[in-house]
Structure formats: C-alpha cells, structure tokens
Design a protein around this motif. Structure first.
Motif, PDB file in Angstrom:
ATOM      1  N   CYS A 247     -11.336   3.211   3.760  1.00  5.79           N
ATOM      2  CA  CYS A 247     -12.722   3.082   4.225  1.00  5.79           C
ATOM      3  C   CYS A 247     -13.708   3.229   3.065  1.00  5.79           C
ATOM      4  O   CYS A 247     -14.701   2.495   2.979  1.00  5.79           O
ATOM      5  CB  CYS A 247     -13.021   4.122   5.298  1.00  5.79           C
ATOM      6  N   LEU A 248     -13.443   4.162   2.163  1.00  3.34           N
ATOM      7  CA  LEU A 248     -14.321   4.326   1.002  1.00  3.34           C
ATOM      8  C   LEU A 248     -14.280   3.100   0.095  1.00  3.34           C
ATOM      9  O   LEU A 248     -15.308   2.694  -0.458  1.00  3.34           O
ATOM     10  CB  LEU A 248     -13.935   5.584   0.228  1.00  3.34           C
ATOM     11  N   ALA A 249     -13.116   2.502  -0.068  1.00  2.00           N
ATOM     12  CA  ALA A 249     -13.003   1.291  -0.879  1.00  2.00           C
ATOM     13  C   ALA A 249     -13.778   0.136  -0.240  1.00  2.00           C
ATOM     14  O   ALA A 249     -14.454  -0.636  -0.938  1.00  2.00           O
ATOM     15  CB  ALA A 249     -11.541   0.908  -1.059  1.00  2.00           C
ATOM     16  N   GLY A 250     -13.698   0.008   1.090  1.00  2.00           N
ATOM     17  CA  GLY A 250     -14.467  -1.029   1.779  1.00  2.00           C
ATOM     18  C   GLY A 250     -15.960  -0.826   1.617  1.00  2.00           C
ATOM     19  O   GLY A 250     -16.715  -1.780   1.392  1.00  2.00           O
TER      20      GLY A 250
ATOM     21  N   ALA B 283      -8.483  -5.829   0.621  1.00  4.29           N
ATOM     22  CA  ALA B 283      -8.581  -4.571  -0.119  1.00  4.29           C
ATOM     23  C   ALA B 283      -8.346  -3.374   0.804  1.00  4.29           C
ATOM     24  O   ALA B 283      -7.673  -2.400   0.418  1.00  4.29           O
ATOM     25  CB  ALA B 283      -9.949  -4.461  -0.786  1.00  4.29           C
ATOM     26  N   PHE B 284      -8.873  -3.449   2.012  1.00  2.70           N
ATOM     27  CA  PHE B 284      -8.687  -2.360   2.974  1.00  2.70           C
ATOM     28  C   PHE B 284      -7.201  -2.180   3.298  1.00  2.70           C
ATOM     29  O   PHE B 284      -6.689  -1.048   3.277  1.00  2.70           O
ATOM     30  CB  PHE B 284      -9.477  -2.665   4.247  1.00  2.70           C
ATOM     31  N   ILE B 285      -6.502  -3.260   3.577  1.00  2.00           N
ATOM     32  CA  ILE B 285      -5.067  -3.163   3.905  1.00  2.00           C
ATOM     33  C   ILE B 285      -4.268  -2.662   2.712  1.00  2.00           C
ATOM     34  O   ILE B 285      -3.367  -1.824   2.855  1.00  2.00           O
ATOM     35  CB  ILE B 285      -4.548  -4.530   4.405  1.00  2.00           C
TER      36      ILE B 285
ATOM     37  N   GLY C 112     -15.750 -10.985   3.492  1.00  2.00           N
ATOM     38  CA  GLY C 112     -15.048 -10.355   4.617  1.00  2.00           C
ATOM     39  C   GLY C 112     -13.542 -10.355   4.438  1.00  2.00           C
ATOM     40  O   GLY C 112     -12.874  -9.337   4.652  1.00  2.00           O
ATOM     41  N   PHE C 113     -12.986 -11.499   4.023  1.00  2.00           N
ATOM     42  CA  PHE C 113     -11.535 -11.564   3.807  1.00  2.00           C
ATOM     43  C   PHE C 113     -11.103 -10.700   2.618  1.00  2.00           C
ATOM     44  O   PHE C 113     -10.048 -10.054   2.661  1.00  2.00           O
ATOM     45  CB  PHE C 113     -11.076 -13.005   3.608  1.00  2.00           C
ATOM     46  N   LEU C 114     -11.903 -10.684   1.563  1.00  2.00           N
ATOM     47  CA  LEU C 114     -11.561  -9.834   0.416  1.00  2.00           C
ATOM     48  C   LEU C 114     -11.618  -8.356   0.787  1.00  2.00           C
ATOM     49  O   LEU C 114     -10.766  -7.565   0.355  1.00  2.00           O
ATOM     50  CB  LEU C 114     -12.502 -10.124  -0.751  1.00  2.00           C
TER      51      LEU C 114
ATOM     52  N   HIS D 154      -2.833   4.528  -0.084  1.00  2.00           N
ATOM     53  CA  HIS D 154      -3.478   5.842  -0.183  1.00  2.00           C
ATOM     54  C   HIS D 154      -3.912   6.433   1.151  1.00  2.00           C
ATOM     55  O   HIS D 154      -4.288   7.598   1.204  1.00  2.00           O
ATOM     56  CB  HIS D 154      -4.696   5.755  -1.106  1.00  2.00           C
ATOM     57  N   GLY D 155      -4.010   5.663   2.192  1.00  2.00           N
ATOM     58  CA  GLY D 155      -4.408   6.213   3.490  1.00  2.00           C
ATOM     59  C   GLY D 155      -5.730   5.627   3.984  1.00  2.00           C
ATOM     60  O   GLY D 155      -6.406   4.862   3.306  1.00  2.00           O
TER      61      GLY D 155
END
Length: 139
Positions: free
Chosen positions: A55-58, A41-43, A35-37, A49-50
């Motif tokens: 969201c796609l990376a998550g 990664a999301f931030i 969850g923290f990772l 990139h936006g």
C-alpha cells in the motif's frame, strides 16, 4: 481586415480543439498505464514484503505522478504568462478602427433593425466586459 481576423479565429479554434482532444486522449492512456503499473507494483511488493508495504508503494507511485503533473502545470502556466498579449489586442483595435468594419456594422444595423439589435448588443457588451475583466485579471 475583418475576414482575416475571422479566419485567424477559426484556425486557432480548430487547432485548439485538435490539441485538446489529443491531450485528453494522452491523459486517458497515461491514466490507464499508471493504473496497470501500480497494480503490477502492488502485486510485486505484496508477494515480497506484505500488504502494508504494498500500500505504501502504491501511494508513493501516485504521489510521484501527482508531483509530475503539478510540475507540468506550473511550467505550462509560466509559458502562457510569457506570451505577449499585445499582438492580439492590437489586431482587434485595428479591426475596430477600420472604416470598412464600421460600414459593415452600419449595414447590419439597417438589415437587422435597431429593435432587434439592442438586446444582441447588450449581451455582446456583457460578454466583452467579462472577457476584458478576465484578461486583465490574468495580467
């Protein structure tokens, strides 16, 4: 013979309980870490990139985690299938064919009484049938 069987059963149940509690603790820690990772990664991706790419990376991180869990599950399932079940069956058959066990069962019938023992034996028979059905389905 029966004492050894009961001791082995107690020891394996205790070992299984300890291993299960350790596995649950490891799974909870892994879930929190993931969850923290994912948040980090999301931030990071959000700033660079936006929102859509974040969201796609998550989703990609959770997909990789799910794929790893599925692979571990399959490997564990195959390892369990390889273990021989015959040793457990033969020890149970040996314990039931021992005259000391039969004598102890007759003594238990005398002490408890046949009227009280019949419902217990019926429930035990049902449980034994369900266990046998489940073990034969796995094979």
């Amino acid at each position: 013979m029966l004492d050894k069987f009961v001791d082995d059963l107690k020891e394996s149940a205790g070992t299984m309980a300890r291993l299960t509690s350790l596995a649950v603790a490891a799974a909870v820690c892994l879930f929190i870490t993931t969850g923290f990772l994912c948040a980090a990664a999301f931030i990071f991706v959000l700033e660079r990139h936006g929102a859509m790419y974040a969201c796609l990376a998550g989703a990609a991180v959770f997909f990789v985690c799910a794929a790893l869990a599925a692979i571990c599950y399959e490997m564990r399932k195959r390892a369990i299938k390889r273990k021989p079940v015959e040793a457990a069956k033969s020890s149970l058959q040996t314990a039931l064919s021992d005259p000391i066990v039969v004598a102890a069962a007759l003594q238990a019938v005398r002490v408890v009484g046949i009227k009280r023992l019949v419902p217990l034996l019926a429930i035990g028979g049902i449980a034994l049938g369900l266990m046998a059905k489940r073990s034969s389905a796995k094979e």
